[in-house]
Design a protein around this motif. Structure first.
Motif, PDB file in Angstrom:
ATOM      1  N   GLY A 172      24.275  45.497   4.591  1.00  0.00           N
ATOM      2  CA  GLY A 172      24.595  45.552   3.167  1.00  0.00           C
ATOM      3  C   GLY A 172      24.397  44.263   2.406  1.00  0.00           C
ATOM      4  O   GLY A 172      24.691  44.212   1.205  1.00  0.00           O
ATOM      5  N   LEU A 173      23.893  43.219   3.067  1.00  0.00           N
ATOM      6  CA  LEU A 173      23.712  41.936   2.390  1.00  0.00           C
ATOM      7  C   LEU A 173      22.269  41.760   1.942  1.00  0.00           C
ATOM      8  O   LEU A 173      21.336  42.200   2.615  1.00  0.00           O
ATOM      9  N   ASP A 174      22.088  41.070   0.806  1.00  0.00           N
ATOM     10  CA  ASP A 174      20.733  40.782   0.350  1.00  0.00           C
ATOM     11  C   ASP A 174      20.151  39.639   1.192  1.00  0.00           C
ATOM     12  O   ASP A 174      20.874  38.992   1.957  1.00  0.00           O
ATOM     13  N   PRO A 175      18.846  39.380   1.082  1.00  0.00           N
ATOM     14  CA  PRO A 175      18.225  38.355   1.937  1.00  0.00           C
ATOM     15  C   PRO A 175      18.842  36.971   1.818  1.00  0.00           C
ATOM     16  O   PRO A 175      18.957  36.251   2.821  1.00  0.00           O
ATOM     17  N   ILE A 176      19.260  36.572   0.609  1.00  0.00           N
ATOM     18  CA  ILE A 176      19.856  35.246   0.443  1.00  0.00           C
ATOM     19  C   ILE A 176      21.206  35.179   1.152  1.00  0.00           C
ATOM     20  O   ILE A 176      21.484  34.245   1.908  1.00  0.00           O
ATOM     21  N   ALA A 177      22.063  36.194   0.920  1.00  0.00           N
ATOM     22  CA  ALA A 177      23.371  36.225   1.582  1.00  0.00           C
ATOM     23  C   ALA A 177      23.216  36.307   3.100  1.00  0.00           C
ATOM     24  O   ALA A 177      23.977  35.693   3.844  1.00  0.00           O
ATOM     25  N   SER A 178      22.206  37.052   3.564  1.00  0.00           N
ATOM     26  CA  SER A 178      21.948  37.158   5.003  1.00  0.00           C
ATOM     27  C   SER A 178      21.621  35.789   5.588  1.00  0.00           C
ATOM     28  O   SER A 178      22.114  35.411   6.656  1.00  0.00           O
ATOM     29  N   GLY A 179      20.780  35.037   4.865  1.00  0.00           N
ATOM     30  CA  GLY A 179      20.424  33.698   5.326  1.00  0.00           C
ATOM     31  C   GLY A 179      21.627  32.776   5.379  1.00  0.00           C
ATOM     32  O   GLY A 179      21.789  31.993   6.327  1.00  0.00           O
ATOM     33  N   VAL A 180      22.494  32.872   4.367  1.00  0.00           N
ATOM     34  CA  VAL A 180      23.708  32.044   4.325  1.00  0.00           C
ATOM     35  C   VAL A 180      24.611  32.365   5.516  1.00  0.00           C
ATOM     36  O   VAL A 180      25.120  31.458   6.187  1.00  0.00           O
ATOM     37  N   VAL A 181      24.819  33.663   5.785  1.00  0.00           N
ATOM     38  CA  VAL A 181      25.716  34.060   6.871  1.00  0.00           C
ATOM     39  C   VAL A 181      25.162  33.609   8.224  1.00  0.00           C
ATOM     40  O   VAL A 181      25.895  33.066   9.056  1.00  0.00           O
ATOM     41  N   MET A 182      23.849  33.794   8.466  1.00  0.00           N
ATOM     42  CA  MET A 182      23.304  33.412   9.768  1.00  0.00           C
ATOM     43  C   MET A 182      23.287  31.896   9.952  1.00  0.00           C
ATOM     44  O   MET A 182      23.529  31.397  11.052  1.00  0.00           O
ATOM     45  N   GLU A 183      23.039  31.151   8.891  1.00  0.00           N
ATOM     46  CA  GLU A 183      23.105  29.696   8.985  1.00  0.00           C
ATOM     47  C   GLU A 183      24.539  29.250   9.281  1.00  0.00           C
ATOM     48  O   GLU A 183      24.773  28.302  10.037  1.00  0.00           O
ATOM     49  N   LEU A 184      25.499  29.967   8.696  1.00  0.00           N
ATOM     50  CA  LEU A 184      26.911  29.680   8.955  1.00  0.00           C
ATOM     51  C   LEU A 184      27.277  29.979  10.410  1.00  0.00           C
ATOM     52  O   LEU A 184      28.016  29.215  11.038  1.00  0.00           O
ATOM     53  N   VAL A 185      26.770  31.081  10.934  1.00  0.00           N
ATOM     54  CA  VAL A 185      27.003  31.411  12.348  1.00  0.00           C
ATOM     55  C   VAL A 185      26.535  30.259  13.239  1.00  0.00           C
ATOM     56  O   VAL A 185      27.241  29.824  14.154  1.00  0.00           O
ATOM     57  N   LYS A 186      25.337  29.750  12.955  1.00  0.00           N
ATOM     58  CA  LYS A 186      24.776  28.653  13.743  1.00  0.00           C
ATOM     59  C   LYS A 186      25.614  27.388  13.605  1.00  0.00           C
ATOM     60  O   LYS A 186      25.943  26.720  14.596  1.00  0.00           O
ATOM     61  N   ARG A 187      25.962  27.046  12.358  1.00  0.00           N
ATOM     62  CA  ARG A 187      26.703  25.805  12.133  1.00  0.00           C
ATOM     63  C   ARG A 187      28.084  25.848  12.772  1.00  0.00           C
ATOM     64  O   ARG A 187      28.515  24.879  13.419  1.00  0.00           O
ATOM     65  N   LEU A 188      28.788  26.975  12.629  1.00  0.00           N
ATOM     66  CA  LEU A 188      30.113  27.089  13.232  1.00  0.00           C
ATOM     67  C   LEU A 188      30.026  27.065  14.753  1.00  0.00           C
ATOM     68  O   LEU A 188      30.880  26.480  15.423  1.00  0.00           O
ATOM     69  N   ASN A 189      29.004  27.700  15.297  1.00  0.00           N
ATOM     70  CA  ASN A 189      28.844  27.702  16.754  1.00  0.00           C
ATOM     71  C   ASN A 189      28.701  26.273  17.275  1.00  0.00           C
ATOM     72  O   ASN A 189      29.290  25.895  18.290  1.00  0.00           O
TER      73      ASN A 189
END
Length: 262
Positions: A172-189
């Protein structure tokens, strides 16, 4: 337990739903500190695998080990194990009548006896970690889809779990929000020293942050390797899935769909 012990180990795993095998002979080791992408088309059994990791579904055969021990069946032991596993659900699961901060506070109120002032500070720290401290007092209806997903992520991190499981985090996320969430997953990891399992069919958004990828199709693992190896694979199962081809070895309509096997 040594650092070499995988945080998750699946061995000869078979999972049944409704009297039929959804997944069979699954082998997977998830090293500590890694991000593992579990990929596959809808109905392939990704969510069934997730249910086994959290103890909601007992193996029909084989074993599931988390933190170096078999996933327990007893309710109390299972609840204790789940404190160490953060799960980001595809629908967010935010309570609409609570603010963002109150949603993030729920696990802390349920599993600790910390004073309100300490909980408030911890909640603000978690919201800050996902870049949303400013919306602490906003309600879910006042947030965009991407912001609501990040609040749900802050809640999943509330108890500082060493293992994070993301169930279709980009739905349900647009491409920009998707990019933000996946970058956040990486950074938090990286910054929090987590291990992450990302269950998804969003291949091209997920592979850039993953260390390892598996593809599930036709009741088993048809690929296991690095993202680069996946992209270069000539395997017909992999090519059909990556290219979104309707015809090929992955049988979408060969058997009646079981909605729980999605």
């Amino acid at each position: 337990m040594t650092n070499e012990t995988p945080i998750v180990r699946l061995n000869h795993l078979r999972l049944d739903r409704g009297g039929r095998a959804v997944l069979r002979d699954i082998h997977l080791d998830v090293p500590r500190g890694s991000i593992v992408a579990v990929l596959g088309p809808s109905g392939s059994g990704k969510s069934t695998l997730l249910a086994a990791l959290t103890g909601e579904l007992a193996p029909a055969a084989g074993s599931v080990e988390v933190f170096g021990q078999a996933v327990p069946q007893g309710r109390r032991a299972l609840l204790e194990l789940r404190k160490g596993i953060g799960v980001l659900l595809q629908g967010n699961g935010l309570l609409t009548d609570l603010t963002a901060a109150e949603n993030v506070a729920l696990p802390l109120r349920a599993h600790t006896n910390l004073p309100d002032a300490v909980i408030r500070q911890l909640v603000l720290m978690k919201l800050h970690a996902v870049g949303l401290r400013a919306v602490a007092d906003s309600y879910p209806r006042e947030l965009s889809g991407g912001m609501a997903r990040r609040v749900a992520l802050a809640r999943a991190l509330a108890l500082d779990p060493p293992l994070m499981i993301y169930d279709e985090p980009l739905t349900g996320l647009d491409p920009i929000a998707s990019g933000v969430v996946m970058e956040l997953v990486k950074r938090l990891n990286d910054t929090l020293g987590l291990t992450s399992i990302v269950v998804t069919h969003h291949v091209h958004e997920t592979l850039p942050v993953a260390d390892h990828a598996i593809v599930i199709a036709n009741g088993g693992i048809v690929f296991s390797g690095t993202p680069a190896q996946l992209e270069a694979s000539e395997d017909p199962f992999v090519r059909q899935f990556l290219n979104g081809e309707p015809d090929g070895p992955i049988a979408f309509d060969a058997a009646p769909r079981n909605s729980e096997a999605a």
